[in-house]
Design an enzyme around this catalytic site. Structure first.
Site, PDB file in Angstrom:
ATOM      1  N   ASP A  34       0.835  -1.196   0.000  1.00 51.14           N
ATOM      2  CA  ASP A  34       0.000   0.000   0.000  1.00 51.14           C
ATOM      3  C   ASP A  34       0.872   1.249   0.000  1.00 51.14           C
ATOM      4  O   ASP A  34       0.610   2.210  -0.725  1.00 51.14           O
ATOM      5  CB  ASP A  34      -0.883   0.031   1.255  1.00 51.14           C
ATOM      6  CG  ASP A  34      -2.060  -0.910   1.109  1.00 51.14           C
ATOM      7  OD1 ASP A  34      -2.034  -1.725   0.160  1.00 51.14           O
ATOM      8  OD2 ASP A  34      -2.981  -0.836   1.936  1.00 51.14           O
ATOM      9  N   LYS A 119     -32.536 -10.243 -12.900  1.00 49.26           N
ATOM     10  CA  LYS A 119     -31.296 -10.545 -12.173  1.00 49.26           C
ATOM     11  C   LYS A 119     -30.231  -9.524 -12.549  1.00 49.26           C
ATOM     12  O   LYS A 119     -29.686  -9.567 -13.642  1.00 49.26           O
ATOM     13  CB  LYS A 119     -30.840 -11.958 -12.528  1.00 49.26           C
ATOM     14  CG  LYS A 119     -29.619 -12.411 -11.771  1.00 49.26           C
ATOM     15  CD  LYS A 119     -29.403 -13.900 -11.980  1.00 49.26           C
ATOM     16  CE  LYS A 119     -28.209 -14.424 -11.222  1.00 49.26           C
ATOM     17  NZ  LYS A 119     -26.941 -13.939 -11.737  1.00 49.26           N
ATOM     18  N   GLU A 177     -28.306  -6.208  -4.378  1.00 47.68           N
ATOM     19  CA  GLU A 177     -27.218  -6.088  -5.343  1.00 47.68           C
ATOM     20  C   GLU A 177     -26.691  -4.657  -5.413  1.00 47.68           C
ATOM     21  O   GLU A 177     -27.474  -3.713  -5.500  1.00 47.68           O
ATOM     22  CB  GLU A 177     -27.773  -6.486  -6.718  1.00 47.68           C
ATOM     23  CG  GLU A 177     -26.760  -7.025  -7.680  1.00 47.68           C
ATOM     24  CD  GLU A 177     -26.375  -8.464  -7.394  1.00 47.68           C
ATOM     25  OE1 GLU A 177     -26.860  -9.063  -6.409  1.00 47.68           O
ATOM     26  OE2 GLU A 177     -25.540  -8.990  -8.167  1.00 47.68           O
ATOM     27  N   LYS A 309     -31.512 -17.652 -17.318  1.00 45.37           N
ATOM     28  CA  LYS A 309     -30.536 -16.797 -17.991  1.00 45.37           C
ATOM     29  C   LYS A 309     -31.035 -16.367 -19.370  1.00 45.37           C
ATOM     30  O   LYS A 309     -31.725 -17.133 -20.043  1.00 45.37           O
ATOM     31  CB  LYS A 309     -29.199 -17.550 -18.141  1.00 45.37           C
ATOM     32  CG  LYS A 309     -28.481 -17.797 -16.827  1.00 45.37           C
ATOM     33  CD  LYS A 309     -27.985 -16.484 -16.250  1.00 45.37           C
ATOM     34  CE  LYS A 309     -27.056 -16.657 -15.083  1.00 45.37           C
ATOM     35  NZ  LYS A 309     -25.677 -16.850 -15.387  1.00 45.37           N
ATOM     36  N   CYS A 403      -4.909 -42.129 -25.245  1.00 45.41           N
ATOM     37  CA  CYS A 403      -4.926 -40.811 -24.599  1.00 45.41           C
ATOM     38  C   CYS A 403      -3.802 -39.960 -25.189  1.00 45.41           C
ATOM     39  O   CYS A 403      -2.644 -40.383 -25.193  1.00 45.41           O
ATOM     40  CB  CYS A 403      -4.739 -40.958 -23.093  1.00 45.41           C
ATOM     41  SG  CYS A 403      -4.480 -39.384 -22.269  1.00 45.41           S
ATOM     42  N   CYS A 406      -1.055 -39.387 -22.263  1.00 45.98           N
ATOM     43  CA  CYS A 406      -0.224 -40.407 -21.604  1.00 45.98           C
ATOM     44  C   CYS A 406      -0.160 -41.700 -22.410  1.00 45.98           C
ATOM     45  O   CYS A 406       0.542 -42.632 -22.032  1.00 45.98           O
ATOM     46  CB  CYS A 406      -0.727 -40.681 -20.191  1.00 45.98           C
ATOM     47  SG  CYS A 406      -2.259 -41.610 -20.139  1.00 45.98           S
ATOM     48  N   CYS A 427      -9.686 -41.526 -20.705  1.00 47.79           N
ATOM     49  CA  CYS A 427      -8.358 -42.109 -20.572  1.00 47.79           C
ATOM     50  C   CYS A 427      -8.490 -43.163 -19.478  1.00 47.79           C
ATOM     51  O   CYS A 427      -9.051 -42.900 -18.419  1.00 47.79           O
ATOM     52  CB  CYS A 427      -7.373 -41.019 -20.152  1.00 47.79           C
ATOM     53  SG  CYS A 427      -5.809 -41.659 -19.552  1.00 47.79           S
ATOM     54  N   CYS A 434      -1.585 -40.324 -15.546  1.00 46.95           N
ATOM     55  CA  CYS A 434      -1.603 -39.402 -16.680  1.00 46.95           C
ATOM     56  C   CYS A 434      -1.322 -37.992 -16.160  1.00 46.95           C
ATOM     57  O   CYS A 434      -2.057 -37.461 -15.327  1.00 46.95           O
ATOM     58  CB  CYS A 434      -2.973 -39.458 -17.354  1.00 46.95           C
ATOM     59  SG  CYS A 434      -3.144 -38.321 -18.742  1.00 46.95           S
TER      60      CYS A 434
HETATM   61  S1  IVH Z   1     -31.711 -14.089  -4.390  1.00 44.69           S
HETATM   62  C1  IVH Z   1     -30.741 -17.566  -2.286  1.00 44.69           C
HETATM   63  N1  IVH Z   1     -32.575 -12.305  -6.050  1.00 44.69           N
HETATM   64  O1  IVH Z   1     -27.695 -13.652  -8.240  1.00 44.69           O
HETATM   65  C2  IVH Z   1     -30.975 -16.804  -3.498  1.00 44.69           C
HETATM   66  N2  IVH Z   1     -30.299 -12.939  -6.224  1.00 44.69           N
HETATM   67  O2  IVH Z   1     -26.603 -16.490  -8.492  1.00 44.69           O
HETATM   68  C3  IVH Z   1     -29.835 -15.963  -3.950  1.00 44.69           C
HETATM   69  N3  IVH Z   1     -29.025 -11.726  -7.927  1.00 44.69           N
HETATM   70  O3  IVH Z   1     -25.446 -13.828  -5.570  1.00 44.69           O
HETATM   71  C4  IVH Z   1     -30.072 -14.537  -3.913  1.00 44.69           C
HETATM   72  N4  IVH Z   1     -30.689 -10.451  -8.610  1.00 44.69           N
HETATM   73  O4  IVH Z   1     -25.863 -11.565  -6.623  1.00 44.69           O
HETATM   74  C5  IVH Z   1     -31.508 -13.026  -5.672  1.00 44.69           C
HETATM   75  N5  IVH Z   1     -33.505 -10.679  -7.403  1.00 44.69           N
HETATM   76  C6  IVH Z   1     -32.444 -11.399  -7.038  1.00 44.69           C
HETATM   77  C7  IVH Z   1     -31.171 -11.253  -7.647  1.00 44.69           C
HETATM   78  C8  IVH Z   1     -30.120 -12.061  -7.221  1.00 44.69           C
HETATM   79  C9  IVH Z   1     -29.406 -10.745  -8.767  1.00 44.69           C
HETATM   80  C10 IVH Z   1     -27.676 -12.302  -7.861  1.00 44.69           C
HETATM   81  C11 IVH Z   1     -27.050 -12.292  -6.503  1.00 44.69           C
HETATM   82  C12 IVH Z   1     -26.699 -13.703  -6.175  1.00 44.69           C
HETATM   83  C13 IVH Z   1     -26.718 -14.327  -7.531  1.00 44.69           C
HETATM   84  C14 IVH Z   1     -27.084 -15.787  -7.427  1.00 44.69           C
END
Ligand code: IVH
Length: 673
Positions: A34, A119, A177, A309, A403, A406, A427, A434
């Site tokens: 630092d 999310k 978040e 997703k 493999c 190996c 393998c 290996c």
């Molecule tokens: S609930 C036990 N709600 O997603 C459930 N998470 O992969 C976990 N995230 O680490 C948290 N939006 O960073 C929840 N509406 C939402 C969310 C959310 C984003 C993120 C959060 C968590 C990750 C889980």
């Protein structure tokens, strides 16, 4: 001094500063102390002040004091911060709901209500409020333990510091978040790869004044520990959060039915580009807290939630060649080298082909024109081949029968459960024979869910292995730090850090330890089951002497596949040596016997037949919560056989023979009052 010389010296220093910043943010690694950093920064600022002409957009004075600190105090989360399982397709969602209905023993027409929440792709944080006052804020860390970033979080405008509402719980961890708006990120583009990194970097500034300079936001969406929370539904909780002064996501909705979830998902995806924050999917949570509680968690994700997703991005490219990669279990994965193509901002030059069968099924050949898909953070893969564009040059790929690393024979095994030949070729060598498998085993050993050693990532493991500094897991704890210090890219500080993080991890739970060994078919869940069964490392290790592999079948959840894999593991002299050496170096903590004094202490159960209004999985969790155990076969070790509709006769007959108590579902529930 001449102008040009001043400039030259200045740029040398400035480049160093940017290099250190980059290293920290990209690799989470600090090359200097630092004090050294502060000095460098001070020098730069002085030059800039004295010689105005050196200033430009990268000047030190234009940038926030980016030297972050790794010195935040750590603190345990009272309730762990879990992660979420992912869903990509409608099938994944149908499956998710089906499993839930099964667990809750509801019929398929039962309507589940979900809280659907975009999310946000940021950094999660947990805020502790006591009597309405914000007293502590932690980062997620490894989910169990986070960093105390209270002061930094306190600089965020939409984190209320004091909540006066009467109905605000007396003691609660509000979770959500931390993120940066895309419009604010525009000014920081040169420093960080994406808004998420910028948020993370800002949050972890040593000086909260620096955090203040990057405008962070907080959106609340869940809670950890709580005392006095009156809401019974997630949707009500979200409403309350807003009343209490938290920011919540305006796109949150309550929805039931998978079809409706998908409609909402499509709508939100359309709006995605216009939002001022990055989202990477929609989180679905069972709305009813009571049901959430019944469903509980698996390993480190709740059963009651899933992240849907957003769909991937696709692009057309050409297959230049096919490489073979090998995993820690010997599985050979073909990887297509493709003509580099930009997919959603990421340059993709590799795509997985999964396994031998996949190549045959999709008839993928070298020189083919293909569609490549990249979804979220998963490895890109080949979707399809454009046969019209196939040229005469295209050649079929012959999967190697030796493999490539190996030379051992490669084999496809017969899977006893699916009664089919595996799609994966492996393998056939034994553990640690290996070389390439050994490195993969080491990578697994230090990985997040296993030993989770900070600063010992995959690249470093590979480097150390190439230099013959490590071969077996135990070597990690016997590293020659003097040698490492002399390697390029290492300094005394970074070696000290590494030594510290390795030593810290010498203390480990039996469960993580078993998982870290990377025994085939022994994932997190099975490692947990084994650790609960054996309790101590010595008893686990002793399996090589007792050879009681059949006994393992008594553990509910462990089947023949796992038992035979453990047998293979314990029959290998090298594995035994690894266990022995690790046993000498590490402190392997006994499995915590949860609630030892529950109502079902020292009692074992087996269920046969169909139950009513409750699933087997739930009965199993109830038994475990009350300190009982479940077994999977009738033996002298069984105390109670719970009988439902259409039970297996043989089980009842053997139970009678062994004079084991036979009880009904109601009898069982009565035992729990
Ligand atoms: S609930 C036990 N709600 O997603 C459930 N998470 O992969 C976990 N995230 O680490 C948290 N939006 O960073 C929840 N509406 C939402 C969310 C959310 C984003 C993120 C959060 C968590 C990750 C889980």
């Amino acid at each position: 001094m001449k102008k040009s010389l001043i400039k030259q010296k200045y740029y040398q220093k400035l480049n160093l500063l940017h290099k250190y910043n980059k290293k920290y943010y990209d690799d989470n690694f600090s090359e200097i102390t630092d004090a050294e950093y502060d000095l460098l920064k001070k020098e730069l600022l002085e030059i800039e002040k004295k010689y105005n002409f050196v200033k430009n957009k990268n000047s030190a004075s234009k940038h926030i004091g980016y030297k972050p600190s790794k010195n935040f105090k750590k603190a345990l989360h009272k309730v762990p911060m879990l992660s979420l399982a992912n869903a990509f397709t409608e099938d994944d969602l149908l499956n998710f709901e089906k499993k839930i209905l099964n667990f809750l023993s509801k019929d398929k027409n039962y309507k589940i209500s979900y809280s659907a929440e975009p999310k946000i792709d940021g950094i999660s944080a947990s805020l502790t409020y006591k009597n309405g006052i914000f007293v502590k804020g932690l980062s997620r860390g490894d989910g169990k333990e986070g960093e105390d970033i209270t002061k930094n979080l306190a600089t965020i405008k939409n984190i209320p510091k004091k909540i006066l509402n009467k109905d605000f719980p007396k003691d609660i961890d509000v979770r959500g978040e931390v993120f940066i708006q895309n419009s604010d990120f525009d000014n920081l583009k040169e420093k960080f790869a994406n808004p998420r990194n910028a948020a993370s970097g800002s949050l972890r500034q040593k000086n909260p004044d620096d955090t203040k300079k990057i405008p962070l936001n907080f959106i609340a969406y869940t809670f950890g520990f709580e005392k006095g929370l009156k809401q019974k539904k997630q949707s009500d909780y979200l409403k309350k959060l807003a009343e209490w002064g938290f920011k919540t996501n305006p796109l949150n909705k309550t929805i039931s039915g998978i079809k409706n979830l998908i409609q909402n998902y499509n709508e939100v995806e359309q709006q995605r580009a216009n939002l001022d924050f990055d989202i990477d999917g929609i989180v679905y949570k069972i709305n009813d807290f009571e049901l959430q509680k019944r469903l509980g968690n698996v390993a480190n994700a709740p059963r009651w939630a899933i992240a849907h997703k957003f769909s991937s991005n696709k692009a057309i490219s050409k297959i230049l060649g096919i490489d073979i990669q090998i995993g820690r279990t010997g599985a050979l994965t073909p990887v297509a080298k493709i003509k580099p193509v930009n997919i959603g901002g990421v340059l993709v030059s590799n795509a997985t082909l999964h396994n031998e069968d996949e190549i045959v099924r999709k008839d993928i050949r070298i020189d083919d024109t293909v569609t490549v898909e990249r979804a979220g953070d998963v490895i890109p893969h080949i979707l399809s081949v454009d046969l019209k564009k196939r040229s005469k040059k295209s050649t079929k790929f012959i999967f190697p029968n030796k493999c490539p690393f190996c030379g051992s024979k490669t084999i496809k095994e017969f899977n006893k459960v699916t009664k089919r030949i595996d799609a994966v070729r492996r393998c056939s060598s034994e553990d640690y024979y290996c070389d390439k498998i050994s490195v993969e085993k080491l990578k697994h050993f230090v990985s997040k869910e296993a030993f989770n050693i900070d600063g010992l990532g995959k690249k470093i493991i590979e480097g150390f292995w190439k230099l013959k500094l490590i071969k077996f897991p135990q070597d990690i704890f016997k590293l020659d730090y003097k040698k490492i210090e002399k390697l390029e890219g290492w300094g005394s500080l970074s070696v000290e850090n590494l030594k510290y993080s390795i030593n810290q991890k010498k203390n480990i739970s039996l469960e993580r330890f078993i998982f870290a060994l990377g025994i085939r078919h022994i994932g997190l869940e099975n490692a947990k089951l084994l650790s609960k069964h054996f309790i101590t490392f010595l008893k686990f290790q002793n399996l090589s002497k007792t050879k009681n592999y059949d006994d393992l079948l008594n553990i509910d959840g462990i089947g023949e596949t796992q038992a035979s894999s453990l047998k293979i593991f314990f029959s290998n002299e090298i594995n035994l040596k690894v266990l022995d050496e690790l046993g000498k170096i590490l402190i392997i903590n006994d499995a915590a016997v949860t609630n030892q004094d529950g109502l079902l202490k020292n009692k074992s159960f087996l269920i046969t037949g169909k139950l009513h209004g409750i699933s087997r999985a739930e009965v199993k969790s109830l038994i475990e919560e009350n300190s009982g155990i479940t077994v999977s076969i009738v033996s002298k070790k069984l105390n109670y056989l719970i009988v439902g509709d259409k039970p297996t006769r043989r089980k009842i007959d053997s139970a009678k023979e062994l004079k084991i108590k036979i009880i009904s579902q109601d009898d069982f529930l009565k035992m729990l009052n």
